[in-house]
Design a protein around this motif. Sequence first.
Motif, PDB file in Angstrom:
ATOM      1  N   PRO A  22       0.800  -1.232   0.000  1.00  0.00           N
ATOM      2  CA  PRO A  22       0.000   0.000   0.000  1.00  0.00           C
ATOM      3  C   PRO A  22       0.831   1.280   0.000  1.00  0.00           C
ATOM      4  CG  PRO A  22      -0.986  -1.604   1.456  1.00  0.00           C
ATOM      5  CD  PRO A  22       0.321  -2.190   1.017  1.00  0.00           C
ATOM      6  N   ALA A  23       1.929   1.318   0.739  1.00  0.00           N
ATOM      7  CA  ALA A  23       2.743   2.542   0.769  1.00  0.00           C
ATOM      8  C   ALA A  23       3.285   2.868  -0.608  1.00  0.00           C
ATOM      9  CB  ALA A  23       3.891   2.379   1.766  1.00  0.00           C
ATOM     10  N   THR A  24       3.640   1.825  -1.376  1.00  0.00           N
ATOM     11  CA  THR A  24       4.113   2.040  -2.748  1.00  0.00           C
ATOM     12  C   THR A  24       2.995   2.574  -3.626  1.00  0.00           C
ATOM     13  OG1 THR A  24       5.702   0.223  -2.508  1.00  0.00           O
ATOM     14  CG2 THR A  24       5.200   0.960  -4.747  1.00  0.00           C
ATOM     15  N   LEU A  25       1.824   1.958  -3.536  1.00  0.00           N
ATOM     16  CA  LEU A  25       0.684   2.391  -4.348  1.00  0.00           C
ATOM     17  C   LEU A  25       0.305   3.836  -4.034  1.00  0.00           C
ATOM     18  CD1 LEU A  25      -1.507  -0.842  -4.045  1.00  0.00           C
ATOM     19  CD2 LEU A  25      -0.104  -0.150  -5.995  1.00  0.00           C
ATOM     20  N   LEU A  26       0.360   4.205  -2.777  1.00  0.00           N
ATOM     21  CA  LEU A  26       0.022   5.573  -2.382  1.00  0.00           C
ATOM     22  C   LEU A  26       1.043   6.580  -2.884  1.00  0.00           C
ATOM     23  CD1 LEU A  26      -1.197   4.839   1.236  1.00  0.00           C
ATOM     24  CD2 LEU A  26      -2.596   5.853  -0.573  1.00  0.00           C
ATOM     25  N   GLY A  27       2.264   6.131  -3.107  1.00  0.00           N
ATOM     26  CA  GLY A  27       3.291   7.017  -3.631  1.00  0.00           C
ATOM     27  C   GLY A  27       3.265   7.177  -5.131  1.00  0.00           C
ATOM     28  N   GLU A  28       2.505   6.327  -5.821  1.00  0.00           N
ATOM     29  CA  GLU A  28       2.490   6.327  -7.284  1.00  0.00           C
ATOM     30  C   GLU A  28       1.350   7.131  -7.894  1.00  0.00           C
ATOM     31  OE1 GLU A  28       4.521   1.929  -8.066  1.00  0.00           O
ATOM     32  OE2 GLU A  28       2.345   2.161  -8.121  1.00  0.00           O
ATOM     33  N   ARG A  29       0.296   7.383  -7.113  1.00  0.00           N
ATOM     34  CA  ARG A  29      -0.836   8.123  -7.665  1.00  0.00           C
ATOM     35  C   ARG A  29      -1.562   8.839  -6.540  1.00  0.00           C
ATOM     36  NH1 ARG A  29      -5.280   3.956  -9.900  1.00  0.00           N
ATOM     37  NH2 ARG A  29      -6.408   5.918 -10.169  1.00  0.00           N
ATOM     38  N   ARG A  30      -2.493   9.702  -6.915  1.00  0.00           N
ATOM     39  CA  ARG A  30      -3.292  10.403  -5.930  1.00  0.00           C
ATOM     40  C   ARG A  30      -4.710   9.849  -5.925  1.00  0.00           C
ATOM     41  NH1 ARG A  30      -1.432  14.518  -3.412  1.00  0.00           N
ATOM     42  NH2 ARG A  30      -3.467  15.491  -3.097  1.00  0.00           N
ATOM     43  N   TYR A  31      -5.369  10.008  -4.784  1.00  0.00           N
ATOM     44  CA  TYR A  31      -6.715   9.468  -4.582  1.00  0.00           C
ATOM     45  C   TYR A  31      -7.609  10.585  -4.043  1.00  0.00           C
ATOM     46  CZ  TYR A  31      -4.393   4.950  -5.059  1.00  0.00           C
ATOM     47  OH  TYR A  31      -3.670   3.876  -5.525  1.00  0.00           O
ATOM     48  N   PRO A  32      -7.953  11.542  -4.893  1.00  0.00           N
ATOM     49  CA  PRO A  32      -8.654  12.736  -4.411  1.00  0.00           C
ATOM     50  C   PRO A  32     -10.121  12.512  -4.055  1.00  0.00           C
ATOM     51  CG  PRO A  32      -8.417  12.812  -6.786  1.00  0.00           C
ATOM     52  CD  PRO A  32      -7.651  11.615  -6.331  1.00  0.00           C
ATOM     53  N   ASP A  33     -10.706  11.380  -4.465  1.00  0.00           N
ATOM     54  CA  ASP A  33     -12.120  11.149  -4.174  1.00  0.00           C
ATOM     55  C   ASP A  33     -12.315   9.834  -3.425  1.00  0.00           C
ATOM     56  OD1 ASP A  33     -14.824  11.800  -4.154  1.00  0.00           O
ATOM     57  OD2 ASP A  33     -15.220  10.703  -6.020  1.00  0.00           O
ATOM     58  N   THR A  34     -11.353   9.493  -2.567  1.00  0.00           N
ATOM     59  CA  THR A  34     -11.462   8.310  -1.712  1.00  0.00           C
ATOM     60  C   THR A  34     -11.489   8.758  -0.258  1.00  0.00           C
ATOM     61  OG1 THR A  34     -10.311   6.856  -3.275  1.00  0.00           O
ATOM     62  CG2 THR A  34     -10.327   6.177  -0.969  1.00  0.00           C
ATOM     63  N   THR A  35     -12.423   8.203   0.500  1.00  0.00           N
ATOM     64  CA  THR A  35     -12.526   8.476   1.931  1.00  0.00           C
ATOM     65  C   THR A  35     -12.085   7.228   2.686  1.00  0.00           C
ATOM     66  OG1 THR A  35     -14.351  10.031   1.632  1.00  0.00           O
ATOM     67  CG2 THR A  35     -14.082   9.068   3.813  1.00  0.00           C
ATOM     68  N   GLY A  60      -1.092   8.557   7.467  1.00  0.00           N
ATOM     69  CA  GLY A  60      -0.430   9.789   7.052  1.00  0.00           C
ATOM     70  C   GLY A  60      -0.023   9.760   5.590  1.00  0.00           C
ATOM     71  N   THR A  61       0.472   8.618   5.131  1.00  0.00           N
ATOM     72  CA  THR A  61       0.832   8.474   3.720  1.00  0.00           C
ATOM     73  C   THR A  61      -0.395   8.611   2.825  1.00  0.00           C
ATOM     74  OG1 THR A  61       2.631   6.979   4.361  1.00  0.00           O
ATOM     75  CG2 THR A  61       1.980   6.968   2.046  1.00  0.00           C
ATOM     76  N   ALA A  62      -1.511   8.045   3.266  1.00  0.00           N
ATOM     77  CA  ALA A  62      -2.749   8.157   2.499  1.00  0.00           C
ATOM     78  C   ALA A  62      -3.227   9.601   2.422  1.00  0.00           C
ATOM     79  CB  ALA A  62      -3.826   7.272   3.121  1.00  0.00           C
ATOM     80  N   LYS A  63      -3.124  10.307   3.523  1.00  0.00           N
ATOM     81  CA  LYS A  63      -3.531  11.720   3.526  1.00  0.00           C
ATOM     82  C   LYS A  63      -2.690  12.527   2.554  1.00  0.00           C
ATOM     83  CE  LYS A  63      -4.597  15.494   6.725  1.00  0.00           C
ATOM     84  NZ  LYS A  63      -4.618  15.909   8.163  1.00  0.00           N
ATOM     85  N   ALA A  64      -1.383  12.234   2.512  1.00  0.00           N
ATOM     86  CA  ALA A  64      -0.497  12.939   1.582  1.00  0.00           C
ATOM     87  C   ALA A  64      -0.827  12.625   0.136  1.00  0.00           C
ATOM     88  CB  ALA A  64       0.956  12.570   1.874  1.00  0.00           C
ATOM     89  N   ALA A  65      -1.474  11.467  -0.126  1.00  0.00           N
ATOM     90  CA  ALA A  65      -1.861  11.077  -1.481  1.00  0.00           C
ATOM     91  C   ALA A  65      -3.248  11.587  -1.858  1.00  0.00           C
ATOM     92  CB  ALA A  65      -1.820   9.553  -1.623  1.00  0.00           C
ATOM     93  N   GLY A  66      -3.835  12.444  -1.024  1.00  0.00           N
ATOM     94  CA  GLY A  66      -5.112  13.060  -1.354  1.00  0.00           C
ATOM     95  C   GLY A  66      -6.328  12.381  -0.773  1.00  0.00           C
ATOM     96  N   VAL A  67      -6.138  11.280  -0.035  1.00  0.00           N
ATOM     97  CA  VAL A  67      -7.262  10.579   0.578  1.00  0.00           C
ATOM     98  C   VAL A  67      -7.824  11.418   1.724  1.00  0.00           C
ATOM     99  CG1 VAL A  67      -7.980   8.462   1.772  1.00  0.00           C
ATOM    100  CG2 VAL A  67      -6.233   8.347  -0.026  1.00  0.00           C
ATOM    101  N   ALA A  68      -9.156  11.460   1.849  1.00  0.00           N
ATOM    102  CA  ALA A  68      -9.798  12.108   2.998  1.00  0.00           C
ATOM    103  C   ALA A  68      -9.743  11.130   4.166  1.00  0.00           C
ATOM    104  CB  ALA A  68     -11.238  12.476   2.668  1.00  0.00           C
ATOM    105  N   VAL A  69      -8.809  11.334   5.086  1.00  0.00           N
ATOM    106  CA  VAL A  69      -8.461  10.356   6.116  1.00  0.00           C
ATOM    107  C   VAL A  69      -9.022  10.734   7.477  1.00  0.00           C
ATOM    108  CG1 VAL A  69      -6.537   9.389   7.449  1.00  0.00           C
ATOM    109  CG2 VAL A  69      -6.374   9.546   4.953  1.00  0.00           C
ATOM    110  N   THR A  70      -9.600   9.737   8.144  1.00  0.00           N
ATOM    111  CA  THR A  70      -9.873   9.818   9.580  1.00  0.00           C
ATOM    112  C   THR A  70      -9.065   8.714  10.251  1.00  0.00           C
ATOM    113  OG1 THR A  70     -12.123  10.665   9.303  1.00  0.00           O
ATOM    114  CG2 THR A  70     -11.613   9.589  11.386  1.00  0.00           C
ATOM    115  N   TYR A  71      -8.276   9.090  11.252  1.00  0.00           N
ATOM    116  CA  TYR A  71      -7.502   8.108  12.015  1.00  0.00           C
ATOM    117  C   TYR A  71      -8.028   8.112  13.442  1.00  0.00           C
ATOM    118  CZ  TYR A  71      -3.631   5.937  14.525  1.00  0.00           C
ATOM    119  OH  TYR A  71      -2.865   5.126  15.333  1.00  0.00           O
ATOM    120  N   TYR A  72      -8.324   6.910  13.965  1.00  0.00           N
ATOM    121  CA  TYR A  72      -8.947   6.827  15.289  1.00  0.00           C
ATOM    122  C   TYR A  72      -8.364   5.657  16.062  1.00  0.00           C
ATOM    123  CZ  TYR A  72     -12.533   6.011  18.873  1.00  0.00           C
ATOM    124  OH  TYR A  72     -13.197   5.814  20.056  1.00  0.00           O
TER     125      TYR A  72
END
Length: 336
Positions: free
Chosen positions: A260-273, A294-306
Amino acid sequence: MGTRSAAGRLGIAAGAAGVVVLVATVVVALSVTTGLVQPDEAVPPMSLPLLSAPMAAGAADAASPLPETWRPPADLPSTGSFGSVRIPATVSGFSARDAEVYLPPAALVPDAPALPFVLMMMGQPGDPDAGPIASVLDAFAAAHNGLAPIVLVADQLGDPDVDSLCLNTAEYGQVETYLERDVLDWARGNLNIQTGRDSWTVAGFSNGGQCALSLALRYPEVWGSLIDASGTAYAGLETEPDVLADVFGGDQAAYDATKPATLLGERRYPDTTAVFTVGSEDSEMEPGLKDLSGTAKAAGVAVTYYEVPGEGHSLEALDGGLTRAFGVLASRLGLG
């Protein structure tokens, strides 16, 4: 099932209290790693409402949110129900165990509305058990006039003692194809679900959390939302040297490409929650999951961490994580 002894890879099989489902036999075992009482339940087959026509991929959902149009009948059940289903591995040929389906109260009445869809995977070792998420969504439905997503808990393992990696491999079979083709084709043809990606969530716990995250990143056109509850950071983390040698033939680059960390570094996910949850005392999963969020947030994902307070890798952490996740996703799913 019996006693669970693989710390950090628990497959929880505790049934949901109050869910309308007949249980044939129960054998109770105590997990030495978690202290959970885990009943071995023979879950009867689910009787599904007939669909007038299969749902087509990409079909438009209702224009108005369900809470604006839904009028619960007087005889609305107070809880949902769940049971087992057999999903043919028509395309993949993967040898999967029976899945389980959860139908919320609004799905159990005549002229039921099409509802959001959740695909979920549980841990390893473990079973495709709908009990934990059924309990959470019964509480959600009680606060939303019977409305909640329909859930399909699928088997991503085949053999509960084997980590299939949620990939297509010569060693473990066409698992990814099974989940993304066979399971989803079956869901569209048999469940009264909405079909737009905003209405679809992929979720998982522990091993299943890693699988859910990987599918969300590899198929963003399918999955609008993700719930990663106490998931491992990448496939094969606990047996990485063996996975690298046996599955990838020692090719580190090929293995890294699946992470997943590699995939998140290769593209952005602006419409994924995405909602990442973990027990605050889960020292094995918390560091990697927090980094991934944090990596997902940097890739444009709308992230909630709990972090679920005071919990380790446990049923309570899953329950608290799912409860928070569906609270976050209710609006996106058109249910709140």
